[in-house]
Design an enzyme around this catalytic site. Structure first.
Site, PDB file in Angstrom:
ATOM      1  N   HIS A   1      -6.993  -4.109   5.990  1.00  0.00           N
ATOM      2  CA  HIS A   1      -6.296  -2.828   6.147  1.00  0.00           C
ATOM      3  C   HIS A   1      -7.168  -1.704   5.626  1.00  0.00           C
ATOM      4  O   HIS A   1      -7.813  -1.865   4.584  1.00  0.00           O
ATOM      5  CB  HIS A   1      -4.970  -2.839   5.380  1.00  0.00           C
ATOM      6  CG  HIS A   1      -4.033  -3.882   5.858  1.00  0.00           C
ATOM      7  ND1 HIS A   1      -3.295  -3.745   6.999  1.00  0.00           N
ATOM      8  CD2 HIS A   1      -3.736  -5.114   5.372  1.00  0.00           C
ATOM      9  CE1 HIS A   1      -2.576  -4.837   7.199  1.00  0.00           C
ATOM     10  NE2 HIS A   1      -2.825  -5.692   6.228  1.00  0.00           N
TER      11      HIS A   1
ATOM     12  N   TYR B   1      -5.949   7.239   6.486  1.00  0.00           N
ATOM     13  CA  TYR B   1      -6.774   6.259   7.167  1.00  0.00           C
ATOM     14  C   TYR B   1      -8.267   6.611   7.231  1.00  0.00           C
ATOM     15  O   TYR B   1      -9.053   5.859   7.774  1.00  0.00           O
ATOM     16  CB  TYR B   1      -6.243   6.030   8.585  1.00  0.00           C
ATOM     17  CG  TYR B   1      -4.842   5.495   8.608  1.00  0.00           C
ATOM     18  CD1 TYR B   1      -4.589   4.160   8.281  1.00  0.00           C
ATOM     19  CD2 TYR B   1      -3.757   6.304   8.921  1.00  0.00           C
ATOM     20  CE1 TYR B   1      -3.304   3.656   8.284  1.00  0.00           C
ATOM     21  CE2 TYR B   1      -2.461   5.809   8.937  1.00  0.00           C
ATOM     22  CZ  TYR B   1      -2.242   4.478   8.618  1.00  0.00           C
ATOM     23  OH  TYR B   1      -0.961   3.985   8.624  1.00  0.00           O
TER      24      TYR B   1
END
Lengths: 160, 160, 160, 160, 160, 160, 160, 160, 160, 160, 160, 160
Positions: free
Chosen positions: G104, G27
């Site tokens: 995302h 991430y």
């Protein structure tokens, strides 16, 4: 008592040695010895000698099937739980080339979904299920009728 | 000839009226009349009167099943192609509450994948398949043994 | 040391004889003998005698389960690769009717998709996985708590 | 009583606040307070302080997990019905990076098919299910053994 | 004849003992003894001693694989019907850590759908299928080339 | 050097022109030219002339296969990514009617799930995979043994 | 700095509050505050005021979306793990009727299979994924271009 | 006006607070307040007090259900998008043990495939869908008839 | 205008040559030339030279990708209908090893089910979809930010 | 008694003629005649004449539906087992273009998996299930409210 | 001979150039030239000029379809193996917006399962299969009747 | 007018009696009588007498097919909704052994997914769909060409 014209092998797969003791609500109260005796009587009445063999080992069942080649005229098999999983047993039945009838004490098609698929069915000429110990006797009768019909070159089912 | 203790309905589904003419390699050469006669003989020999009915109409088979409630002791059914598709027939067998045995001339489990699933199996006590016309006779025998065992409060399969 | 009130069978399936040598990153470095010893110690501390058996043969595991009927009070089983494929083993556990706990060294639900389905789970009362050799000890403790609770007619989990 | 070396969070998901009242045939009769007390006792006996938290809100469980980062050494989680559906909870366990053990009172693998898949399993080190309230105690023991083994650089399962 | 540098185990699964007799249209007419002899000759010509083992028992094949650890340099395996079902065999190949080549007489990918999935493939370095008895010889050659390349630190396939 | 009795076409599909440069961990370090040379040498040693063709275009591979009808005796094909998707290529192999062997450098059955299904397998007589550049040489050998056996009317695999 | 013509809501789902700390390999290392600041800067540069909201509660995200009706011109949403499971969020986006862009940090289509299906996609006008924190900025730009194009009655993508 | 014999909880799930404004082509133009008023009137006419509760939070709906145990006689629930995904809600309905009726404004079985499966259906006694706001009134009537019939020990549906 | 630091290839797959004429309700009214011009302008503004290539031939797209190795710094690809079917293109992107971004004019995840799966996604670093012609510009920006971040050793998304 | 403004056809599918006798645990004890009388009473109270028809024949149900075109204002149908299998009935409902409500005595969504899919649902405006004989009355009420609302140009559900 | 009012393109996909030589049992003995001549004759007799094109390249077929826009009035396409796999061809047919009829020499729905799904069907107005070379003539007739009917504003099928 | 050489049965399944009135957007405006007249004219022009039969009863269609054995030369069948569900009809077509062509007014492959599978296709020689009433005429022509070709021992499709 007719003369003995046929020899048939009755094969019992895993857990069938416990018959009469195991989950009688599903499998009935007859023991394996009683079933073998009933099959022998039913065979004798139709001119067939019946040999029985039980094992919890897939390999032992295959070995026994191999040994039956050339020695018996047909097979009645209740493969127990292996019915639904064993490709090796399917191959063994095909490899032996003997007329084979699948049988079950209970009615697998009416139980859990995974019991609906019989791996060995494509190698069998027919099947009998759901009649408790009688399933064996009926399977044996069907097999013998098949052998008779093949012998006289006629079709099964129309004999008087 | 034993006295008639039981009445059994033999139900034939779609296309079985053509038996003996239709794809004999799969279904054999016996006609439906011959099969019905063989079933009647086999029934008589065991104390059972056998009624037969064939229809190509699902609804007519259901009607006939309903009419059998209270009138027969058990049912042998070869639902033909409806075997694999008819929930209404499954419900009808359940609704009637009669001991019912599924039978097939060929061995569906060894044919096309869509023939592997029997919609009516969960409502049947057992099944016989693959013995041509003999499938009916064996199914009838299995049903009668079941009725006998239930009558005497014993279990099937161990009677001498 | 409490008196011995229970006897428990610990069953090890295929490849578990290689423990300590086989893929230690997944299965840990304890050997099967060490695991059996730890289980025996944990059992003894709670009043249970522990018998162990390992085989790479499905049939031998079923034979051993059958032999355990009437002889032990419960079973801890790590069926190895058979966990995911053996209907015969599922049937065997059901046939024996003994309280049985499934255990695994690794955490199958976190591995390949085909390890997510346990064929034997529906016949087991519980499962422990992912704690390496400790999985056996915890499974044994859970089984014994279950046996205790059943014996005193109470429920597990609330004993002090 | 050993000194307190570890802090563990026990997380209870939706509907577990009703324990003892809800479907006791499946979930047992111990209340959540009794389970928390048993976990606390079991933890104390092994040098661990145990904090408990229950919520019917997925988000509250995630918030509590986040708050546990840096504050506890491991987690025991019974995510209830969220077990089978919540990717967000899977991500939360991964995000926290704490050793986590999944536990269940009943044995989901033996219930409805949709309970066979645990969404959170891939983020857990192990699982315990089927022992009623004891599942929590066993999960806690497994987690503490894991923490101990990691601390002394050895492997779990072989400690005397 | 080069000196013997390698030892290779050739494992034959269920039904392969019947080779030459069983369904020759699919499996060819060479017997297992002839195949073993051909493999031995092909091995000898490349500096490899070849041991053979056949069993119809999954467990016996696993036992034999375990015994091969440390004793042979590589394995050629035709697992027969177990190819498609045995997770235990997959685990055994992984547990042994020996370079293993899967082989088949027929070409499973061109047969029934259930023969398309090889359970053991993920643990094998390669596969040969469809060349009848020659499949074994080619698999052996591929394995030996792999061992040679690994030995000299080069890659397979570019040796003159 | 034996006389040239056979002509074989080696077809390489998409991305194989990059061999030696592309993901060497999976596909090895041999270049396409080296592979073609090795195949030519292996062919010559067994009396076969080898032609090679590579294209990233499905249509060009089909065109080349068509052109091979009547001009070559067999085909070795590594269809690359088209293996798993191209029905047109399957049809082309069938349309040409030439003995065809599928080959792969890596072992697709051990990779992503979508690589498990070969669309062209049903039209091929066999397959070799996982041996890097050697896969081609082994596939060629298998094909030539097949051609030889067919020529002398015997079966492959038992020639000395 | 252009005048503020648009207001945009940036919604962050479960676990995104941990950004910068959680699995940075997947991430990235930017915190949520940094991402919100970057989005605000990027918005301001194009005449848009940006409001941000994060919650681990599905219900809170739905409440916030409802509150945005009539108050903002468009939405950028990263629903985290809810992306793959929440029909309620899909319904909420549809109920609000605001132009919404899914975004995302990682590239879900390249991760676990269950991340391939976005439940909310059918209600979104577009999506951006895989660019770490930049995914938000790009999604915002795409949304603003869409709003601009709609305003001037032209199509997006051809503005100079 | 009959005396108040029953208390019923009407639960509204996510997005239903927007009724009357949200996609009127699918959900109609009645507001939630109007629906609640209509349900109250319909209840009063049959001797039932009706309480209503709406939340976009799964957890809040579960909390409310728990609070209803012992306080109400039955539940009408429109779980919105949670209908298709929430196992926790299914468990909550089961845990409360109250007669519960599922209702929907639209007819989910005629919409997207994922709306065909109701997760909560197995815990409900019946369902009404497709009648817009009237679905609630009909569901309430069905529930009250069920409660009445249970009270007088008769069956529903035959009261004059 | 910044100096040219990067070269980027924009690849257009089948049917994109018809842009502006084909189903404008789905794909918008910008022509391919306009899109290429917009991409070139957007690239130039950020120091990137942009090359474009369109083909209806899978093989030509693969050839062009191969040619790009060593010649460009990254790729933006809209593979059209091949997105959902081409393993060969997936392999090509992997073989080239260039940072690649998938883009789409429409939002495939909101269209037919077969458009939900992108075969090439696992080889791409990110994706942009649904913004019409702007999808290309945003994909290009995302790619360039990625290249910049990689160059300066920092992460994307936090640059001012 | 209001004047008769509507005519409604109530269609009963296979096996519903046995109501009251068949599996009362599932279907209740009301007979079909009692259900028809209750529906007639409920219709009359709301200004609707109710015609009933039952058949075990799919074709007869379709014929009756066709005859209803132009003759009735709406249909309530309980298609029994045909609900889950008959595309012909789905087509018939669509062909007639009459507002149709599906109803069931039991709650199919809570029974066997194959009862979860209603083939006819996409052609129906709504459904009622699980209230025994009351399901018919509620379905009729829902249908009449729909007809009323359509007549006065308002929406259902908000009438006082 | 009627005047030429229409121009039709007949497109042949992969392997159809081999017609007459390839698997005549399935595809018949007519060559592609003969088929084209028959189509031209059939077209001429109905006022249509027929152009034919065959390619083994998906891209070439798409290019040819694009070129047909504005130049022909309709298309008959036999896409061969691409029928079952090519989304790009589906998109191309949609992009061209020409009335298009799918045709096949054999009857794919009666062959392997993967031939049952036509990727291009959703973009075609109809299909003809199973009549060998006549399939083209019938497809052409159907297309021309469609064009005629559209021209005169009537419906196809009722012209004398 | 050629002499009558053939007799053909045209069978119409459920709901086709409503043609011209039912969903004209899908099925066109021609009535069944008009279609039968067109088929009769088209047959007459090619030397075929055409008999027509429509029923909404599966059983009646099967009865009519049986009656056609020996009485007609071929069958054109539009089985309506039964196309997708009736195994009994599949069996009937096979049992009759008449050349049979499936036809449809609309193009099922382009409609709902459940219309993609034709149960009867495996028993048919070909199919025509999507041309409205013309589908019957084309199917008839294809059937007659097939009968002609079979009669003269040549292949269809090359007659002038």
């Amino acid at each position: 008592m007719p003369p003995t014209r046929w020899t048939v092998l009755v094969l019992h797969g895993p857990n069938l040695n416990l018959l009469g003791e195991r989950e009688p609500a599903i499998y009935g109260r007859a023991t394996l010895a009683e079933i073998d005796a009933a099959a022998a009587r039913a065979g004798a009445a139709r001119g067939a000698a019946v040999e029985s063999f039980q094992s919890n080992h897939e390999g032992a069942l295959i070995d026994r099937l191999h040994a039956a080649r050339g020695a018996v005229d047909g097979v009645v098999i209740n493969a127990g739980g292996l019915t639904h999983t064993s490709v090796a047993l399917l191959d063994a039945i095909r490899a032996c080339g003997l007329p084979t009838v699948e049988c079950h004490l209970s009615h697998p098609a009416a139980r859990e979904p995974f019991r609906r698929r019989s791996r060995i069915a494509p190698a069998c000429l027919g099947a009998v299920s759901g009649f408790g110990a009688d399933s064996y006797v009926l399977a044996l009768q069907g097999l013998l009728a098949h052998l008779e019909a093949r012998r006289v070159g006629s079709e099964p089912g129309t004999t008087p």
